[in-house]
Design a protein around this motif. Structure first.
Motif, PDB file in Angstrom:
ATOM      1  N   HIS A  45      -9.344   8.122 105.855  1.00 36.87           N
ATOM      2  CA  HIS A  45      -9.409   9.535 106.214  1.00 36.87           C
ATOM      3  C   HIS A  45     -10.400  10.207 105.290  1.00 36.87           C
ATOM      4  O   HIS A  45     -10.445   9.899 104.107  1.00 36.87           O
ATOM      5  N   GLU A  47     -10.404  12.802 103.633  1.00 33.14           N
ATOM      6  CA  GLU A  47      -9.697  13.882 102.967  1.00 33.14           C
ATOM      7  C   GLU A  47      -9.133  13.292 101.685  1.00 33.14           C
ATOM      8  O   GLU A  47      -9.037  12.084 101.519  1.00 33.14           O
ATOM      9  N   GLU A  48      -8.736  14.183 100.792  1.00 33.11           N
ATOM     10  CA  GLU A  48      -8.209  13.728  99.517  1.00 33.11           C
ATOM     11  C   GLU A  48      -6.963  12.892  99.772  1.00 33.11           C
ATOM     12  O   GLU A  48      -6.196  13.153 100.696  1.00 33.11           O
TER      13      GLU A  48
ATOM     14  N   ASP B 103     -19.962   3.558 108.143  1.00 28.39           N
ATOM     15  CA  ASP B 103     -18.508   3.452 108.135  1.00 28.39           C
ATOM     16  C   ASP B 103     -17.997   2.688 109.343  1.00 28.39           C
ATOM     17  O   ASP B 103     -17.006   1.963 109.248  1.00 28.39           O
ATOM     18  N   TYR B 106     -18.264  -0.689 108.213  1.00 31.77           N
ATOM     19  CA  TYR B 106     -17.483  -1.125 107.059  1.00 31.77           C
ATOM     20  C   TYR B 106     -15.973  -0.972 107.230  1.00 31.77           C
ATOM     21  O   TYR B 106     -15.226  -1.850 106.832  1.00 31.77           O
TER      22      TYR B 106
ATOM     23  N   GLU C  63      -3.766  -2.285 100.148  1.00 30.54           N
ATOM     24  CA  GLU C  63      -4.389  -1.401 101.143  1.00 30.54           C
ATOM     25  C   GLU C  63      -5.770  -0.959 100.669  1.00 30.54           C
ATOM     26  O   GLU C  63      -6.064  -0.988  99.470  1.00 30.54           O
ATOM     27  N   GLN C  66      -9.730   4.304  98.595  1.00 34.67           N
ATOM     28  CA  GLN C  66     -10.899   5.132  98.838  1.00 34.67           C
ATOM     29  C   GLN C  66     -10.826   6.383  97.993  1.00 34.67           C
ATOM     30  O   GLN C  66      -9.778   7.006  97.869  1.00 34.67           O
ATOM     31  N   TYR C  68     -12.291   9.911  98.029  1.00 34.75           N
ATOM     32  CA  TYR C  68     -13.057  10.853  98.838  1.00 34.75           C
ATOM     33  C   TYR C  68     -13.508  11.990  97.937  1.00 34.75           C
ATOM     34  O   TYR C  68     -12.706  12.733  97.393  1.00 34.75           O
ATOM     35  N   GLY C  70     -15.471  15.047  98.123  1.00 29.69           N
ATOM     36  CA  GLY C  70     -16.124  16.026  98.988  1.00 29.69           C
ATOM     37  C   GLY C  70     -17.238  16.778  98.294  1.00 29.69           C
ATOM     38  O   GLY C  70     -18.321  16.948  98.843  1.00 29.69           O
ATOM     39  N   ARG C  77     -15.442   3.353  97.705  1.00 25.32           N
ATOM     40  CA  ARG C  77     -14.338   2.426  97.984  1.00 25.32           C
ATOM     41  C   ARG C  77     -14.324   1.282  96.994  1.00 25.32           C
ATOM     42  O   ARG C  77     -13.738   0.234  97.228  1.00 25.32           O
ATOM     43  N   GLU C 111     -10.775  10.153  90.168  1.00 26.43           N
ATOM     44  CA  GLU C 111     -10.479  10.964  91.360  1.00 26.43           C
ATOM     45  C   GLU C 111     -11.495  12.082  91.528  1.00 26.43           C
ATOM     46  O   GLU C 111     -11.760  12.530  92.627  1.00 26.43           O
ATOM     47  N   GLN C 122     -23.562   0.999  96.703  1.00 31.73           N
ATOM     48  CA  GLN C 122     -23.166   1.566  97.991  1.00 31.73           C
ATOM     49  C   GLN C 122     -21.658   1.727  98.038  1.00 31.73           C
ATOM     50  O   GLN C 122     -20.923   0.799  98.353  1.00 31.73           O
ATOM     51  N   ARG C 124     -19.625   3.147  99.996  1.00 33.23           N
ATOM     52  CA  ARG C 124     -18.878   3.021 101.246  1.00 33.23           C
ATOM     53  C   ARG C 124     -18.525   1.592 101.589  1.00 33.23           C
ATOM     54  O   ARG C 124     -17.631   1.347 102.386  1.00 33.23           O
ATOM     55  N   ALA C 125     -19.281   0.659 101.016  1.00 26.81           N
ATOM     56  CA  ALA C 125     -19.116  -0.724 101.441  1.00 26.81           C
ATOM     57  C   ALA C 125     -17.947  -1.374 100.719  1.00 26.81           C
ATOM     58  O   ALA C 125     -17.925  -1.409  99.505  1.00 26.81           O
ATOM     59  N   PRO C 126     -16.954  -1.870 101.447  1.00 26.42           N
ATOM     60  CA  PRO C 126     -15.859  -2.563 100.790  1.00 26.42           C
ATOM     61  C   PRO C 126     -16.115  -4.069 100.678  1.00 26.42           C
ATOM     62  O   PRO C 126     -15.203  -4.841 100.694  1.00 26.42           O
TER      63      PRO C 126
END
Lengths: 157, 517, 493
Positions: A45, A47-48, B103, B106, C63, C66, C68, C70, C77, C111, C122, C124-126
């Motif tokens: 997502h 979002e945080e 995304d 990925y 899991e 990520q 994020y 903003g 990630r 965080e 990069q 975004r790349a996991p």
């Protein structure tokens, strides 16, 4: 599908081919469909995270109550330990504010007591309490995706 | 039914028979177990009734159609479905487009596979549509009332190219950006002609079209919005309209073509399922044609009714099989080969060479001689020529037979060999010796626009076909020669642009010889 | 009867389809990061000290992680694999589970900052290869010898550009270049940012701005350096870079030997490996992207005292003129760089002359015009440089040369020139060992200055005194020669 497939009078070689072919087609179609529906569920997502650090235990001495604004969360502490109650009204999602007797929602008048129990207004359920854990670096972590039983307070060193 | 039933009893009965009455409401003629109900299953179905109730066996023969039209349609369906799924996550803005595609690769469940399926399904369509056109041409299927459908088919070919090209620009990576720029400049290329005629001042059609396309003077966010609009709305809309007409005309023109004298072969039985006829009003030893209001000699009204079978289940099984095979092919290819995604678009760093997508590299090779002729002139002539074929070749013989006859095969082979040699010879000459500008640097542009290797090749094709017509006395033979040479040159020019052109559009035997950056 | 052909086709393709859907499903359900997290979970369980810890370790859920961010317009990630980044128990674990080194995370919570703001790569790349975006050199391409260089040129490019990402992960040796995105050098000096501070110092004192503009001040022989630290790899000619072909290696190797990477380069550097490291770190910190203000901690320190003449000389001039004491023929510039702090030179010129040269530059040479509208120096700064240069002017005034006493004869001057001067200054004054005499500054200089230079020579340069105290030409001879020299601009080459 084809009428032959439904013919139950013994499975001859041609019926086998029929059933196998249509079976493979149908099973793979169902698999495809399942995959497509799975695609709609986002893995991430933008979002945080619902799991976030709120600081070291010593920043929450007994008797203090703090609202973490950007997370819509009340963090409180008493002799029993530290606990976290959401600030999101369970009626339609407005943000409640703390009062002397508990919490009040400004939108439709829901009222909760200090433990989050509904005492008035349209709210269908009590304000949930969230799980608090201690991270490896000593910071407390609130997981707003995990509700815990009312009255669950945590003690940390 | 009891007359004295109370209203509630009736209501109860209706509830209990809900399943059966619903089934009856969509299978109005009962289960497809008899000829009548099988026919009705086709005729009464909104989706299936574009097909005839009966299908000629020749249509079922994979050696005749090669299933190409059907595969193209299925690739289109696969591409639409995967495209809709990609739209869940794709974000058409230059700030987010690239990241959203990353995304998809990925973190979206099966996103990479879906993107590959979309990409290869779409590009596969170009190949199958071109091959389908070749099949229709070589079996003379553009004759006997099908002339107009040939033109509709050409419109569909253009739309297929357009949709593919507009999709190429959406990821907003280096490939997208520089392809967008090249295409914008192709659109601008009429300027070359108006410049050399000195009439650009009156109305600059090139610059005007480019600005309309890009929504500005440069390739930026407006351009991405417009390309997105073209890709997901405008071009598909036209594609569906033309596709509807295309299918409807096939039906109205009497189904797929077939030879005048059709000889059933023993192997044909592998293509059909002769139904065991149970129930229904017809005796099992007879077949009946439907009286159809259709022009032409359809299987139903003509003598060859014996050689046709019921579409349900024969045609539908064939179609479903081709669909599953197409899907499997695309999935396997997409599983192994990833759709390219380069660095984020950067207007300051040109890709060298900045290449258009492969299916336009033939054009880009022509463009390297003259922007106007390569981008607008020659493709226009080629498409016009293709569209005119059914009107310039009006011989009605050998419809439904591959290459017409022995002479047709020879003419095609001859055109293949001669075309290959001449075309490669022309390219070798150009690569080795250059063209006018390398000899006389001050040569006027108009001269290059008029005389360049591309034009010479097209001229040669025309002259050769005229010569074939004169020699054989048959316009069909001339058409075969022309079309064969067109196919040959599309393949050779595309290979030239894809495999042998490197940085600065110089010639290289392989990409491993490209100078290291 | 049965449509055996089509049913078989359907069966076979259906089975193939099922098989590959299963493959694809497996690929989706077993990504690289899952493997790492399972291994991490095992580590946790194994390392648990008491029952409670063991229970918590067993509750660890695998899991996708990520961050994020903003505000930073980033999505990182990295922690999907580097999952133990904040766990002190993982201080000695192997990568990728190892805890983050140092106590950097204390003030830079992951965080809030994420990973790629400092480390690039990069986010975004996991997957490891995609995330690190490292561009591997072909096996035989490492090393910088001529033979390897040849081999590298022949190497196919295909293998190296598998990951398409402009900002590969920054090697630890240059990581300090990220610190100065938010911190000033006063702060960094004592807090582990020594390399980038040193680099900045070198940058100031090696005269880099003599040729490179930064914030629109500096010479224009070289490329402007604004944002160079975040320029994508495609800006740089990579073909001769040894080892990993990324911008980081490029900068380092370019400082060590510019002409190895860019054969036509005129860049003058003379630094050790270590100094090259510092400089590369500093140059990599010159990034275009602006970190949002609330992340930055650049304090309002009292502006350092405006640089004095010496500092300015180092900043802008030292790159070419070095100490300025000796003139020498420069192989790279293919001309002699004048010795501007040479007493003999200073004796012959006044401040006004020097200032004119500095502000206007010398057309046709590498000397830039330093006025505000060109290289961007203020007039005060130019004055400071001029007075610093003029520091070394000897006290005793040279004996003046009265040009009005004699009548110049250029024809005679030409004969003398051919004998005495042509060897060094070229047959037509085009310059060789000696400077080019056709350049505008010489041509526009007054006769007296030229005659005095010819008479007294230039100490510490190959130019000997030609007057009576030296070679022995008379004043009349000298005047004839310099008058002839002044006609050279009209002569054909």
């Amino acid at each position: 599908m084809s009428s032959e497939a439904q013919d139950k009078s013994g499975v001859s070689r041609r019926d086998f081919l029929n059933i196998a072919a249509f079976g493979a087609a149908i099973v793979s179609a169902l698999g495809m469909l399942a995959g497509m529906f799975r695609m709609f569920k986002a893995n991430v997502h933008y979002e945080e995270s619902l799991k976030f650090k709120i600081g070291k235990p010593e920043t929450f001495p007994s008797g203090m109550s703090r609202k973490i604004d950007d997370k819509n969360l009340f963090v409180l502490s008493d002799e029993g330990g530290i606990y976290a109650i959401t600030a999101i009204c369970q009626h339609l999602g407005c943000t409640v504010f703390a009062t002397e007797w508990g919490y009040q929602c400004p939108c439709h008048g829901s009222r909760y007591d200090k433990d989050g129990n509904v005492i008035g207004g349209p709210a269908p359920r009590a304000l949930p309490w969230y799980e608090i854990t201690q991270g490896a670096d000593g910071n407390l972590i609130v997981d707003a995706s995990k509700e815990v039983a009312k009255g669950t307070k945590y003690k940390f060193s | 039914m009891n007359v004295n039933q109370s209203g509630l009893d009736k209501f109860k009965e209706n509830i209990l028979s809900l399943g059966r009455s619903f089934t009856e409401s969509y299978l109005r003629s009962g289960k497809p177990t008899s000829d009548k109900s099988r026919t009705a299953a086709i005729v009464n179905n909104f989706f299936l009734h574009v097909q005839g109730a009966k299908t000629h066996i020749n249509t079922l023969r994979p050696t005749y159609t090669l299933g190409l039209g059907l595969i193209s349609l299925f690739l289109l369906i696969i591409t639409i479905v995967s495209g809709v799924l990609l739209m869940i996550y794709y974000n058409p803005s230059i700030e987010n487009a690239y990241n959203s595609v990353k995304d998809i690769n990925y973190v979206v469940f099966a996103g990479k596979l879906m993107r590959n399926i979309h990409k290869w399904g779409g590009e596969g369509m170009i190949i199958t549509v071109l091959l389908h056109m070749a099949r229709v041409f070589y079996t003379s299927s553009y004759k006997k009332g099908r002339e107009f459908n040939w033109i509709v088919g050409i419109m569909l070919l253009i739309l297929t190219f357009g949709i593919n090209l507009s999709g190429y620009m959406l990821p907003w990576d280096q490939l997208s950006y520089w392809a967008l720029l090249i295409v914008a400049n192709i659109i601008q290329s009429p300027k070359e002609l108006t410049d050399s005629l000195g009439i650009t001042g009156l109305f600059d059609i090139g610059a005007f079209s480019k600005e309309i396309f890009l929504g500005g003077l440069n390739a930026g966010k407006e351009a991405l919005t417009r390309v997105y609009l073209l890709h997901i709305m405008l071009l598909p809309l036209f594609l569906f309209i033309f596709l509807g007409v295309h299918f409807w005309r096939i039906r109205k023109d009497g189904g797929l073509t077939k030879p005048d004298i059709y000889e059933p072969k023993p192997w044909d039985s592998n293509l059909m399922s002769v139904p065991d006829k149970k129930g229904g009003i017809f005796p099992t030893n007879k077949t009946y044609g439907l009286m159809e209001l259709a022009h032409g000699r359809t299987p139903a009204v003509d003598k060859d009714v014996e050689n046709s079978v019921l579409s349900w289940p024969n045609l539908l099984v064939a179609e479903l099989a081709v669909f599953v095979a197409t899907l499997a092919g695309v999935v396997v290819y997409a599983f192994f080969i990833d759709a390219p995604l380069k660095e984020l678009a950067n207007p300051l760093i040109p890709e060298n060479p900045a290449k258009a997508p492969w299916y336009f590299l033939g054009l880009q090779e022509l463009l390297s001689y003259s922007a106007f002729m390569g981008g607008v002139g020659l493709p226009g002539i080629a498409l016009l020529g293709l569209a005119l074929i059914p009107y310039l070749d009006r011989e009605q013989d050998y419809v439904g037979t591959w290459f017409s006859n022995r002479q047709g095969k020879l003419v095609a082979l001859q055109a293949l060999v001669v075309g290959t040699i001449v075309n490669i010879g022309l390219l070798v000459f150009t690569v080795n010796f250059g063209w006018f500008r390398s000899w006389w640097p001050k040569v006027p542009q108009l001269l290059i626009t008029l005389i360049n290797p591309g034009n010479i090749w097209v001229g040669f094709m025309i002259v050769w076909s005229l010569w074939v017509i004169k020699k054989t006395g048959s316009t069909r033979m001339g058409a075969i020669a022309l079309f064969t040479m067109f196919v040959v040159s599309y393949v050779i020019f595309t290979m030239m642009g894809t495999l042998f052109r490197g940085p600065n559009w110089d010639f290289f035997w392989s990409t491993s010889q490209w100078p290291v950056h | 009867m049965q449509s055996r052909f089509y049913l078989s086709l359907m069966l076979i393709s259906g089975l193939v389809l099922l098989m590959f859907m299963a493959f694809a499903g497996y690929r989706e359900l077993a990504p690289e990061w899952k493997k790492y997290q399972k291994e991490y979970k095992e580590l946790l369980v194994k390392g648990a000290k008491d029952e409670n810890a063991k229970k918590m370790a067993k509750n660890f859920s695998v899991e996708l992680q990520q961050l994020y961010l903003g505000d930073l317009k980033r999505v990182d990630r990295c922690t999907s694999c580097h999952i133990g980044y904040d766990n002190p128990a993982m201080a000695n674990a192997k990568l990728p589970f190892k805890q983050h080194s140092g106590d950097y995370l204390k003030n830079h919570s992951v965080e809030k900052y994420g990973c790629t703001i400092c480390h690039y790569g990069q986010g975004r790349a996991p997957e490891k290869d995609e995330a690190h975006a490292a561009i591997k050199a072909t096996a035989h391409a490492a090393g910088a010898g001529a033979q390897e260089k040849q081999a590298r040129k022949a190497a196919p490019t295909g293998e190296e550009h598998k990951v398409h990402w402009d900002f590969p992960i920054i090697p630890v040796q240059y990581i300090q270049s990220s610190c100065s995105q938010c911190h000033d050098s006063e702060f960094l000096k004592n807090k582990g940012g020594g390399k980038v501070v040193k680099g900045e110092e070198f940058f100031r004192e090696k005269g880099c701005k003599g040729c490179h503009k930064l914030n629109s001040i500096g010479g224009d022989l070289g490329k402007a350096l604004d944002g160079v630290g975040s320029q994508p790899i495609a800006y740089f000619p990579m073909k001769d870079v040894a080892g990993e072909r990324n911008t980081y290696s490029w900068h380092k190797q370019h400082f060590v030997d510019p002409r190895n990477l860019v054969p036509e380069s005129e860049m003058k550097v003379n630094v050790t490996e270590e100094e090259a490291d510092f400089l590369a770190t500093y140059v990599l910190s010159l990034r275009a992207e602006e970190v949002p203000k609330k992340y930055r901690r650049i304090r309002d320190i009292a502006p350092a005292a405006a640089p004095d003449g010496e500092a300015l000389y180092k900043m802008y001039c030292i790159g070419c003129h070095t100490t300025g004491k000796e003139s020498m023929y420069d192989e790279i510039f293919r001309r002699t760089i004048p010795s501007i702090k040479n007493p003999a030179f200073l004796k012959a010129v006044d401040d006004k002359y020097i200032k004119t040269v500095v502000t206007e530059g010398r057309a046709g040479t590498q000397m830039t015009s330093w006025k505000t509208t060109a290289a961007g120096l203020t007039e005060q700064e130019v004055d400071k440089i001029v007075s610093y240069v003029a520091n070394d002017r000897p006290k005793d005034k040279p004996e003046l040369f009265d040009v009005t006493k004699y009548k110049a004869d250029t024809k005679r001057g030409e004969d003398i020139y051919k004998v005495r001067c042509a060897l060094c200054h070229g047959k037509k004054g085009e310059g060789a060992l000696g400077i080019n005499l056709r350049n505008p500054v010489v041509q526009n200089a007054d006769l007296q200055f030229l005659a005095m230079t010819a008479r007294d020579g230039r100490a510490n340069t190959p130019m000997p005194p030609f007057g009576k105290k030296g070679v022995g030409l008379s004043d009349q001879d000298l005047l004839d020669v310099v008058s002839y020299v002044k006609t050279l601009s009209k002569a054909k080459k």
